[in-house]
Design an enzyme around this catalytic site. Sequence first.
Site, PDB file in Angstrom:
ATOM      1  N   GLU A 257       0.877  -1.173  -0.334  1.00 13.51           N
ATOM      2  CA  GLU A 257      -0.070  -0.248   0.009  1.00 13.51           C
ATOM      3  C   GLU A 257       0.484   0.911   0.076  1.00 13.51           C
ATOM      4  OE1 GLU A 257      -3.182   1.868  -0.988  1.00 13.51           O
ATOM      5  OE2 GLU A 257      -3.859   0.494   0.638  1.00 13.51           O
TER       6      GLU A 257
ATOM      7  N   ASP B  97       9.103   8.453 -11.295  1.00 12.38           N
ATOM      8  CA  ASP B  97       8.082   8.539  -9.761  1.00 12.38           C
ATOM      9  C   ASP B  97       7.123   8.342  -9.771  1.00 12.38           C
ATOM     10  OD1 ASP B  97       8.205   8.172  -7.238  1.00 12.38           O
ATOM     11  OD2 ASP B  97       7.105   9.632  -6.661  1.00 12.38           O
TER      12      ASP B  97
ATOM     13  N   LYS C 211       4.277   4.798 -10.012  1.00  9.97           N
ATOM     14  CA  LYS C 211       3.485   4.328  -9.166  1.00  9.97           C
ATOM     15  C   LYS C 211       2.554   4.232 -10.018  1.00  9.97           C
ATOM     16  CE  LYS C 211       4.680   7.470  -5.556  1.00  9.97           C
ATOM     17  NZ  LYS C 211       4.939   8.913  -5.031  1.00  9.97           N
TER      18      LYS C 211
END
Lengths: 164, 328
Positions: free
Chosen positions: B135, B207, B211
């Site tokens: 998570e 980045d 994700k």
Amino acid sequence: MKLEMKDKPGQLIAALKPISDLGGNIMAIIHQRDPSAAPGDTIDVQIMLDLPGSTLEPLVETLTAQGVNVVRIGEERLLIRRSVILIGHIMHTDLTDTVDRIDSSGLAEVAELGMVMPAINEPSSAKITLKSSSQEEIGRAIDLLRRVAREKDLLVIEPLEEYP
Amino acid sequence: MRIAMLGFGSVGRGIAEAVSEKDLGLSITAVADSRSGIIDADGIDIRDVLERKRTTGLCGTPGITAEDVIESGVYDVLVEVTPTNADSAEPALGYITCALTAGRHVVTSNKGPVALRYDALMQLAVSRNVQLRYEATVCGAIPLIQALEIGLAGNTITALNGVFNGTCNYILTRMTDEGLSYSQALLEARELGYAEADPTYDVKGIDAAIKLVILANSIWGLNVSLDDVDITGIDGLTTDALALAEDLDCTIRLIGEIIPEKRILKVSPRVLSKDHSLVVRDTLNAVTVETDMAGEITLIGRGAGSRETASAIIADILFIRDCYVERT
Ligand SMILES: NC(=O)c1ccc[n+]([C@@H]2O[C@H](COP(=O)([O-])OP(=O)(O)OC[C@H]3O[C@@H](n4cnc5c(N)ncnc54)[C@H](OP(=O)(O)O)[C@@H]3O)[C@@H](O)[C@H]2O)c1
């Protein structure tokens, strides 16, 4: 557009409803009542409206189905607009050519261009607004602009929108 | 439940502090940082370790390594919070593989292994009948994975848009508010500790793209890599461009976008109306998912920070405990 409909109560309202149902906007209604007209005669109504892209055809179909006669459709103007921001050497990469390539594509026109000139050799920023008659065409025009920008090493910042 | 931690930096210490302050029913039995380690099957005195780390820079005894911690076997869940390596995912990938192979659950905040080896790691976890949860790798404290996997189960997600990088969002907020240039805003972000010394990964959109890869592979099984993401960063943005957006009552944000059905993965600066729900301030993250049944859902929260990231890690640990350990 010019419409012809039966002169009876509620007819005009019924004709206007599909316009708003399709997300359109009524800008003006011109309707002259002929004092000599007998009940049951037809009346003429002219409407100026602003419709979202490619809803004209469904509107005409709905109106016809309601017994309204579409006598004439005026000039269709380009009403969908989309603005993007460009960053880079916009002038020095032939701005006229950039604009021409959009205008000559037949997909959209450059409606507005606002540019900020920074110090020499710094990249400049511009806001460019395209207008077109349908979502599909404006999408393709933006694709074209993206290709031209890649060629000229310009950064295109597009609005966040769902893909159709 | 017993946990072992690899990495005792910002996130690791955040977890340790929460475990020692709150009554979570968790006991830390092993910790390793880059140069030392400590193992105690009866539970470590966390305050001691935090104090030692603060004063000496070491969490334990030099010579005790991450490998020793993994092999000690005195834990139910391995918490892997070492630095992200986006190229090889090592050494974290090796650590996670070892723990899963040994039949231990793993919780990580490390984007490298999850972005690069999701399928292989999940298969391994399934084959050993353990959980791998991550998570914290996407949007820090926001329970996004949990929302997508469980809260929205049964929905078809047609699109996902979000602000995934707090550093970029901070820079754009400052450029808009104060008219700072990109480099001035970046400098400020660095001084405040929001940007790394080498900000490349953040400002070039990498980045955020990592994700998206994690979400694409874990939620939709798209089996993509970083090369499949169309990436544009914010390093080319000008203050003038933000002012032009302002004229339209809009602003610019770095948006990560997934259209699963079309396999579209894209990170790019976009023009958004100022009152759009994704226009969040400073280092916040925000994600909007469009679904067929639930409609549109937006989650907003802190995407990084010691305690915030610890929140996501702890939620994963407790989820494993409540759903997989205590039931079996
Ligand atoms: N910070 C956040 O807000 C945040 C949010 C989401 C995800 N993450 C991810 O979470 C992870 C940890 O972030 P962080 O901010 O806590 O990083 P950090 O402050 O740099 O801490 C990293 C820790 O890992 C230790 N370490 C390095 N190599 C190791 C090795 N081979 N074995 C064992 N320990 C090792 C370091 O040891 P030393 O103390 O000896 O240097 C340090 O304690 C990263 O992958 C990051 O991308 C962070």
